[in-house]
Write a protein that holds these residues in place. Structure first.
Motif, PDB file in Angstrom:
ATOM      1  N   ILE A   1       7.590  12.593  -6.555  1.00 30.29           N
ATOM      2  CA  ILE A   1       7.735  11.178  -6.895  1.00 30.29           C
ATOM      3  C   ILE A   1       7.823  11.047  -8.421  1.00 30.29           C
ATOM      4  O   ILE A   1       6.964  11.562  -9.141  1.00 30.29           O
ATOM      5  CB  ILE A   1       6.542  10.348  -6.376  1.00 30.29           C
ATOM      6  N   LEU A   2       8.842  10.337  -8.887  1.00 26.07           N
ATOM      7  CA  LEU A   2       9.028  10.096 -10.312  1.00 26.07           C
ATOM      8  C   LEU A   2       8.933   8.600 -10.578  1.00 26.07           C
ATOM      9  O   LEU A   2       9.678   7.810  -9.987  1.00 26.07           O
ATOM     10  CB  LEU A   2      10.391  10.628 -10.762  1.00 26.07           C
ATOM     11  N   LEU A   3       8.028   8.215 -11.473  1.00 28.51           N
ATOM     12  CA  LEU A   3       7.882   6.811 -11.878  1.00 28.51           C
ATOM     13  C   LEU A   3       8.559   6.621 -13.228  1.00 28.51           C
ATOM     14  O   LEU A   3       8.328   7.388 -14.164  1.00 28.51           O
ATOM     15  CB  LEU A   3       6.407   6.429 -11.970  1.00 28.51           C
ATOM     16  N   GLU A   4       9.396   5.577 -13.324  1.00 30.79           N
ATOM     17  CA  GLU A   4      10.166   5.312 -14.524  1.00 30.79           C
ATOM     18  C   GLU A   4      10.143   3.816 -14.838  1.00 30.79           C
ATOM     19  O   GLU A   4       9.839   2.999 -13.962  1.00 30.79           O
ATOM     20  CB  GLU A   4      11.623   5.740 -14.327  1.00 30.79           C
ATOM     21  N   PRO A   5      10.504   3.419 -16.061  1.00 32.86           N
ATOM     22  CA  PRO A   5      10.663   1.987 -16.361  1.00 32.86           C
ATOM     23  C   PRO A   5      11.785   1.392 -15.515  1.00 32.86           C
ATOM     24  O   PRO A   5      12.696   2.090 -15.068  1.00 32.86           O
ATOM     25  CB  PRO A   5      11.028   1.977 -17.847  1.00 32.86           C
ATOM     26  N   SER A   6      11.721   0.071 -15.299  1.00 27.25           N
ATOM     27  CA  SER A   6      12.730  -0.634 -14.514  1.00 27.25           C
ATOM     28  C   SER A   6      13.103  -1.926 -15.217  1.00 27.25           C
ATOM     29  O   SER A   6      12.255  -2.573 -15.854  1.00 27.25           O
ATOM     30  CB  SER A   6      12.204  -0.940 -13.114  1.00 27.25           C
ATOM     31  N   GLU A   7      14.353  -2.325 -15.066  1.00 31.15           N
ATOM     32  CA  GLU A   7      14.809  -3.602 -15.620  1.00 31.15           C
ATOM     33  C   GLU A   7      14.699  -4.739 -14.614  1.00 31.15           C
ATOM     34  O   GLU A   7      14.862  -5.908 -14.983  1.00 31.15           O
ATOM     35  CB  GLU A   7      16.264  -3.471 -16.083  1.00 31.15           C
ATOM     36  N   VAL A   8      14.411  -4.410 -13.342  1.00 24.10           N
ATOM     37  CA  VAL A   8      14.381  -5.443 -12.297  1.00 24.10           C
ATOM     38  C   VAL A   8      13.023  -5.562 -11.618  1.00 24.10           C
ATOM     39  O   VAL A   8      12.820  -6.458 -10.795  1.00 24.10           O
ATOM     40  CB  VAL A   8      15.465  -5.173 -11.230  1.00 24.10           C
ATOM     41  N   ALA A   9      12.088  -4.674 -11.925  1.00 19.85           N
ATOM     42  CA  ALA A   9      10.767  -4.681 -11.306  1.00 19.85           C
ATOM     43  C   ALA A   9       9.747  -4.176 -12.322  1.00 19.85           C
ATOM     44  O   ALA A   9      10.092  -3.850 -13.460  1.00 19.85           O
ATOM     45  CB  ALA A   9      10.763  -3.793 -10.052  1.00 19.85           C
ATOM     46  N   ASP A  10       8.490  -4.103 -11.910  1.00 24.07           N
ATOM     47  CA  ASP A  10       7.461  -3.618 -12.834  1.00 24.07           C
ATOM     48  C   ASP A  10       7.685  -2.157 -13.193  1.00 24.07           C
ATOM     49  O   ASP A  10       7.407  -1.741 -14.318  1.00 24.07           O
ATOM     50  CB  ASP A  10       6.076  -3.808 -12.214  1.00 24.07           C
ATOM     51  N   PHE A  11       8.174  -1.373 -12.256  1.00 18.82           N
ATOM     52  CA  PHE A  11       8.577   0.006 -12.537  1.00 18.82           C
ATOM     53  C   PHE A  11       9.453   0.505 -11.401  1.00 18.82           C
ATOM     54  O   PHE A  11       9.602  -0.163 -10.374  1.00 18.82           O
ATOM     55  CB  PHE A  11       7.375   0.933 -12.770  1.00 18.82           C
ATOM     56  N   ARG A  12      10.038   1.665 -11.603  1.00 17.20           N
ATOM     57  CA  ARG A  12      10.956   2.273 -10.640  1.00 17.20           C
ATOM     58  C   ARG A  12      10.301   3.512 -10.037  1.00 17.20           C
ATOM     59  O   ARG A  12       9.603   4.257 -10.732  1.00 17.20           O
ATOM     60  CB  ARG A  12      12.256   2.662 -11.341  1.00 17.20           C
TER      61      ARG A  12
END
Length: 269
Positions: free
Chosen positions: A49-60
């Motif tokens: 699982i990779l967590l990344e910044p998101s432009e449409v939600a709190d994170f991706r």
């Protein structure tokens, strides 16, 4: 490059979580994901699982199965990520934006709305997805649901007697499913309880599959076999699945952080 990881699981479906929300990581390819997931020479997991910044939600959240393939959704990982994040959040996934909220030692996940159209599963050609006129050996006339990823569901008298390790990969790879499929075999115990085993696309037999529990419960509800909230018992434990009047699926169940560690990126690149 030294990288931290968190090992987590939901009912025994286990994950290696990499948090790249504050510190970017190199691109992840299928070979890297397979190396991390290897239980003898890597860290070992069903999914990376990779967590990344998101432009449409709190994170991706990005999800890589043990075979290295990237997939759209993972219900158990969503609960684990909710626990890790520590507060209610929206999460961008390949299957759409979901909402997660920690609940004690687990979480509730708003999976979104199920899709039943044959081309949304997707299937290779049109048919009624509530009772499909197809079969494989002793498994026939399944239903199909997309809950962010594709599932096919068979109702059987006793799920424990089905050789899912044999039939699972055959059905997963069938040309009927152009993006492959997760295979669920379920037994309806009563209107409030389903027993379930899952062959997970790209991961094989797992102790639990959150999206499989959602897809199976919704298919049983659609057929009128169970009430709109049920307990789904998997080999790893129980999940509660509710399909609301707003057409959204909500899954509630436990998640656990096992341990934390670090590794050298180049050892697996």
């Amino acid at each position: 490059m030294r990288v931290d990881f968190i090992k987590m699981h939901g009912l025994g479906n286990d994950f290696v979580v990499l948090d790249a929300r504050a510190r970017a990581l190199p691109a992840i390819g299928s070979g890297f994901a397979r190396a991390i997931a290897d239980r003898k020479t890597g860290i070992g997991c069903d999914q990376l699982i990779l967590l990344e910044p998101s432009e449409v939600a709190d994170f991706r959240m990005r999800i890589f199965n043990a075979d290295g393939g990237e997939v759209e959704a993972c219900g158990n990982a969503s609960r684990a990520v909710a626990l890790l994040h520590g507060s209610a959040a929206t999460v961008e996934t390949g299957g759409g934006t979901i909402a997660v909220e920690p609940q004690g030692k687990g979480a509730t996940v708003d999976i979104g709305e199920p899709r039943f159209d044959w081309d949304a599963i997707p299937l290779a050609y049109g048919m009624d997805t509530s009772l499909m006129p197809v079969g494989w050996d002793r498994l026939d006339r399944p239903g199909a649901v997309n809950v962010g990823n594709p599932h096919v569901i068979f109702f059987v008298d006793d799920t424990d007697t089905v050789p899912l390790d044999v039939l699972g990969p055959e059905i997963e790879q069938d040309p009927l499913f152009p993006e492959r499929v997760n295979v669920n075999v379920a037994t309806i115990e009563d209107r409030h309880h389903i027993r379930l085993r899952v062959w997970e696309r790209g991961a094989g037999l797992t102790r639990a599959c959150g999206t499989g529990a959602c897809a199976t419960a919704v298919h049983a509800m659609r057929r009128g076999l169970v009430d709109r909230e049920v307990t789904v018992t998997l080999p790893g434990g129980d999940l509660t699945i509710a399909w609301g009047d707003d057409n959204r699926i909500r899954m509630t169940g436990p998640a656990t952080e096992a341990y934390r560690g670090s590794f050298e990126w180049d050892d697996f690149a």
